[in-house]
Design a protein around this motif. Sequence first.
Motif, mmCIF file in Angstrom:
data_model
loop_
_atom_site.group_PDB
_atom_site.id
_atom_site.type_symbol
_atom_site.label_atom_id
_atom_site.label_comp_id
_atom_site.label_asym_id
_atom_site.label_seq_id
_atom_site.Cartn_x
_atom_site.Cartn_y
_atom_site.Cartn_z
ATOM 1 N N ASP A 10 3.408 8.338 -9.458
ATOM 2 C CA ASP A 10 3.777 6.923 -9.413
ATOM 3 C C ASP A 10 2.665 5.995 -9.902
ATOM 4 O O ASP A 10 2.922 4.815 -10.171
ATOM 5 C CB ASP A 10 4.128 6.503 -7.982
ATOM 6 C CG ASP A 10 5.296 7.260 -7.407
ATOM 7 O OD1 ASP A 10 6.249 7.542 -8.154
ATOM 8 O OD2 ASP A 10 5.243 7.572 -6.200
ATOM 9 N N VAL A 13 3.265 4.206 -13.171
ATOM 10 C CA VAL A 13 4.472 3.384 -13.042
ATOM 11 C C VAL A 13 4.171 2.133 -12.218
ATOM 12 O O VAL A 13 4.610 1.024 -12.559
ATOM 13 C CB VAL A 13 5.623 4.208 -12.422
ATOM 14 C CG1 VAL A 13 6.862 3.362 -12.216
ATOM 15 C CG2 VAL A 13 5.939 5.414 -13.292
ATOM 16 N N LEU A 17 4.457 -1.691 -13.395
ATOM 17 C CA LEU A 17 5.244 -2.641 -12.606
ATOM 18 C C LEU A 17 4.422 -3.895 -12.310
ATOM 19 O O LEU A 17 4.881 -5.024 -12.524
ATOM 20 C CB LEU A 17 5.718 -1.999 -11.293
ATOM 21 C CG LEU A 17 6.347 -2.953 -10.271
ATOM 22 C CD1 LEU A 17 7.699 -3.452 -10.756
ATOM 23 C CD2 LEU A 17 6.486 -2.264 -8.919
ATOM 24 N N CYS A 47 12.446 3.210 -4.582
ATOM 25 C CA CYS A 47 13.012 3.877 -5.758
ATOM 26 C C CYS A 47 14.534 3.784 -5.756
ATOM 27 O O CYS A 47 15.164 3.821 -4.706
ATOM 28 C CB CYS A 47 12.628 5.358 -5.774
ATOM 29 S SG CYS A 47 10.864 5.634 -5.822
ATOM 30 N N SER A 48 15.088 3.709 -6.954
ATOM 31 C CA SER A 48 16.538 3.759 -7.102
ATOM 32 C C SER A 48 17.010 5.180 -6.821
ATOM 33 O O SER A 48 16.201 6.107 -6.707
ATOM 34 C CB SER A 48 16.930 3.363 -8.527
ATOM 35 O OG SER A 48 16.510 4.366 -9.442
ATOM 36 N N GLU A 50 18.187 7.066 -8.823
ATOM 37 C CA GLU A 50 17.801 7.881 -9.976
ATOM 38 C C GLU A 50 16.295 8.145 -10.012
ATOM 39 O O GLU A 50 15.809 8.818 -10.912
ATOM 40 C CB GLU A 50 18.229 7.185 -11.277
ATOM 41 C CG GLU A 50 19.731 7.066 -11.463
ATOM 42 C CD GLU A 50 20.355 5.968 -10.612
ATOM 43 O OE1 GLU A 50 19.693 4.930 -10.361
ATOM 44 O OE2 GLU A 50 21.506 6.154 -10.163
ATOM 45 N N GLU A 52 13.854 5.726 -10.203
ATOM 46 C CA GLU A 52 13.089 4.660 -10.845
ATOM 47 C C GLU A 52 12.384 3.822 -9.786
ATOM 48 O O GLU A 52 12.991 3.404 -8.796
ATOM 49 C CB GLU A 52 14.035 3.775 -11.663
ATOM 50 C CG GLU A 52 13.359 2.580 -12.280
ATOM 51 C CD GLU A 52 14.340 1.589 -12.901
ATOM 52 O OE1 GLU A 52 13.862 0.625 -13.508
ATOM 53 O OE2 GLU A 52 15.566 1.760 -12.756
ATOM 54 N N VAL A 53 11.090 3.559 -9.980
ATOM 55 C CA VAL A 53 10.325 2.718 -9.055
ATOM 56 C C VAL A 53 10.726 1.266 -9.290
ATOM 57 O O VAL A 53 10.561 0.726 -10.382
ATOM 58 C CB VAL A 53 8.811 2.920 -9.235
ATOM 59 C CG1 VAL A 53 8.031 1.911 -8.399
ATOM 60 C CG2 VAL A 53 8.408 4.339 -8.846
ATOM 61 N N LEU A 54 11.270 0.645 -8.240
ATOM 62 C CA LEU A 54 11.757 -0.729 -8.315
ATOM 63 C C LEU A 54 10.800 -1.719 -7.665
ATOM 64 O O LEU A 54 10.817 -2.905 -7.991
ATOM 65 C CB LEU A 54 13.122 -0.844 -7.628
ATOM 66 C CG LEU A 54 14.214 0.115 -8.081
ATOM 67 C CD1 LEU A 54 15.453 -0.050 -7.223
ATOM 68 C CD2 LEU A 54 14.523 -0.092 -9.550
ATOM 69 N N HIS A 83 15.208 -6.620 -10.543
ATOM 70 C CA HIS A 83 15.717 -6.221 -9.224
ATOM 71 C C HIS A 83 15.306 -7.174 -8.107
ATOM 72 O O HIS A 83 15.526 -6.879 -6.930
ATOM 73 C CB HIS A 83 15.266 -4.793 -8.913
ATOM 74 C CG HIS A 83 15.804 -3.793 -9.876
ATOM 75 N ND1 HIS A 83 17.090 -3.298 -9.801
ATOM 76 C CD2 HIS A 83 15.241 -3.226 -10.976
ATOM 77 C CE1 HIS A 83 17.290 -2.455 -10.794
ATOM 78 N NE2 HIS A 83 16.192 -2.399 -11.524
#
Length: 173
Positions: A10, A13, A17, A47-48, A50, A52-54, A83
């Motif tokens: 992460d 990512v 972000l 995370c979503s 799927e 994905e880090v939101l 988001h």
Amino acid sequence: MLIRTEAPADILVIDQLLKSVFDTDAEANLVKSLRENSQLTLSLVACSDEGEVLGHVLFSPVTLNGQDMLWQGLAPLAVAKAHQGKGIAKALVKEAFEILPELGYPACVVLGDPSYYQKFQFESASDYDLTCQWEGEVPQGAFQVRSLVEAPLQVLLEQQSGLIEYSAEFNQL
């Protein structure tokens, strides 16, 4: 949505972000520096389904009058622009406020918009005679505090007041 502690995968990512959410790279550089210097207490990602880090939230140690009282500072808190407004930040902070007391951390401070952070039960730190190291540089009421345990702040402070200091990495902001 899944909220979990950050994993090594992460790191990049989270960096991306933070760079996409904030106007400068300062917060991304702060997180990198806190991580490198072992000044990171808790780092959570949302995370979503799927993967994905939101969103991301980080906590690091602060001191009261130079003493380690196991208090934590919340910074930064970020949600991907696409988001925002979906309760992700609230879920991250709520999860952190359940984990931190279990790990022995009784209180938290934040520098931020009072109208935003009041929904997390933060109160003006000045009401408890607490100041931060940037007192003259931050807007009135932006420095805030809250108990993470059942004991009220007055009990946690045990008649103390004074200066809350973040780790040296924050001086680079």
